[in-house]
Design a protein around this motif. Structure first.
Motif, PDB file in Angstrom:
ATOM      1  N   LYS A  87       0.180  -0.967  -0.042  1.00  0.00           N
ATOM      2  CA  LYS A  87      -0.288   0.043  -0.110  1.00  0.00           C
ATOM      3  C   LYS A  87       0.964   1.611   0.091  1.00  0.00           C
ATOM      4  CE  LYS A  87      -3.489   2.124   2.005  1.00  0.00           C
ATOM      5  NZ  LYS A  87      -4.732   2.271   3.682  1.00  0.00           N
ATOM      6  N   GLU A  88       1.823   1.569   0.311  1.00  0.00           N
ATOM      7  CA  GLU A  88       2.616   2.670   0.724  1.00  0.00           C
ATOM      8  C   GLU A  88       3.571   2.631  -0.423  1.00  0.00           C
ATOM      9  OE1 GLU A  88       4.073   5.754   2.758  1.00  0.00           O
ATOM     10  OE2 GLU A  88       2.691   5.333   2.932  1.00  0.00           O
ATOM     11  N   MET A  89       3.937   1.815  -0.995  1.00  0.00           N
ATOM     12  CA  MET A  89       4.491   1.576  -2.239  1.00  0.00           C
ATOM     13  C   MET A  89       4.162   2.430  -3.656  1.00  0.00           C
ATOM     14  SD  MET A  89       7.411  -2.132  -2.440  1.00  0.00           S
ATOM     15  CE  MET A  89       7.924  -1.272  -4.302  1.00  0.00           C
ATOM     16  N   GLU A  90       2.619   2.153  -3.618  1.00  0.00           N
ATOM     17  CA  GLU A  90       1.335   2.740  -3.741  1.00  0.00           C
ATOM     18  C   GLU A  90       1.218   4.274  -3.835  1.00  0.00           C
ATOM     19  OE1 GLU A  90      -0.795  -1.487  -5.327  1.00  0.00           O
ATOM     20  OE2 GLU A  90      -1.747  -0.208  -3.542  1.00  0.00           O
ATOM     21  N   ARG A  91       1.554   4.316  -2.924  1.00  0.00           N
ATOM     22  CA  ARG A  91       1.129   5.640  -2.256  1.00  0.00           C
ATOM     23  C   ARG A  91       2.628   6.830  -2.990  1.00  0.00           C
ATOM     24  NH1 ARG A  91       2.392   9.709   0.780  1.00  0.00           N
ATOM     25  NH2 ARG A  91       4.420   8.382   1.703  1.00  0.00           N
TER      26      ARG A  91
END
Length: 292
Positions: free
Chosen positions: A284-288
């Protein structure tokens, strides 16, 4: 030896837990494409204690061949057996490495006097520059600031330290007594900004395995004292840096690199894949951050 960011590289494995040399080649090319300043091979993040000697030699040769002198390549050669360290240093010399990263001896530990004698003994027996690796959380021993400087004065090819003690007060003290000939690299991605603001030369980074472009930009801004823009990048990556140490390194970063398609999410025992919760948060954080 370098300024900016040196990626503490993962070591890719295949489904049989053998070294995945094709993925290793892709990973090194990815780092070069993103203008990394240096590569650190077979450190903690590279699962060095689980790598066999013949694998070590082949990994080093492949990395050096692909890099082809474009950037420095530093090899992790530290163990708690001084004869093994000397053997791995000779291997690094023969391969054409630019330097070695040597962790303090773990488990058998040492006194501060013993550390001075240890690094002096090793330094006298290699032609390569040495970076001390101080990571008390893994080794059970800390390199005091005055000890690091004493080692440097006695053995001038000990040119710096990777400081992963997490003790900012200690690191402030180190900067107050160190000569200009001694480099300090942050060993923790969450402390790049304060350490480089104090005068550090860069970071040996876990995060740059997946975000080399951003960490290069961060460190290069700090090298020219552009704190406002450096703070912006630092703050944007703070939560991600924290996630990458939510479980023992390199468990989260191995998964993160696998999301880029540069390796499989496979580690060697005693390390195992991260929990579903960790993987979900990392993804999720890599997507953000726009990394995937």
């Amino acid at each position: 030896m370098f300024k900016g960011v040196g990626t503490a590289m993962i070591t890719p494995f295949d489904e049989n837990e053998e070294v995945d040399y094709e993925s290793l080649k892709k990973f090194v090319k990815f780092q070069l494409t993103n203008n990394i300043d240096s590569l650190i091979v077979l450190g903690t993040t590279g699962e060095a204690p689980a790598i066999e000697d013949d694998e070590r030699e082949k990994i080093v040769d492949i990395v050096l061949e692909i890099v082809d002198g474009k950037i420095p390549v530093i090899i992790g050669t530290g163990t708690n057996n001084v004869k093994h360290v000397l053997k791995y240093n000779k291997m690094a010399e023969k391969a054409g490495a630019d330097g070695v990263l040597i962790v303090t001896p773990y488990y058998n530990k040492s006194t501060q006097k013993g550390l001075v004698e240890y690094y002096k003994y090793i330094a006298e027996r290699t032609s390569l520059p040495i970076i001390i690796y101080n990571v008390p959380s893994r080794t059970g021993i800390n390199v005091n600031p005055e000890t690091a400087i004493e080692i440097h004065h006695i053995a001038n090819n000990v040119i710096g330290i990777k400081e992963a003690s997490s003790n900012i007060s200690q690191i402030v003290e180190l900067f107050s007594i160190k000569p200009d000939t001694f480099s300090v690299f942050s060993g923790n991605d969450d402390q790049v900004l304060p350490i480089m603001a104090l005068g550090g030369d860069g970071v040996i980074s876990v995060t740059s395995n997946v975000a080399p472009k951003a960490i290069v930009e961060l460190t290069h801004l700090l090298l020219v004292n552009d704190l406002p823009n450096a703070r912006r990048i630092n703050n944007n990556y703070t939560f991600f840096n924290k996630l990458l140490f939510r479980e023992v390194n390199p468990i989260p970063i191995k998964y993160a690199v696998s999301l880029l398609g540069l390796c499989k999410n496979i580690l060697r025992l005693p390390l195992v894949s991260g929990t579903l919760e960790t993987q979900t948060l990392v993804k999720k954080e890599m997507e953000r951050l726009g990394l995937i």
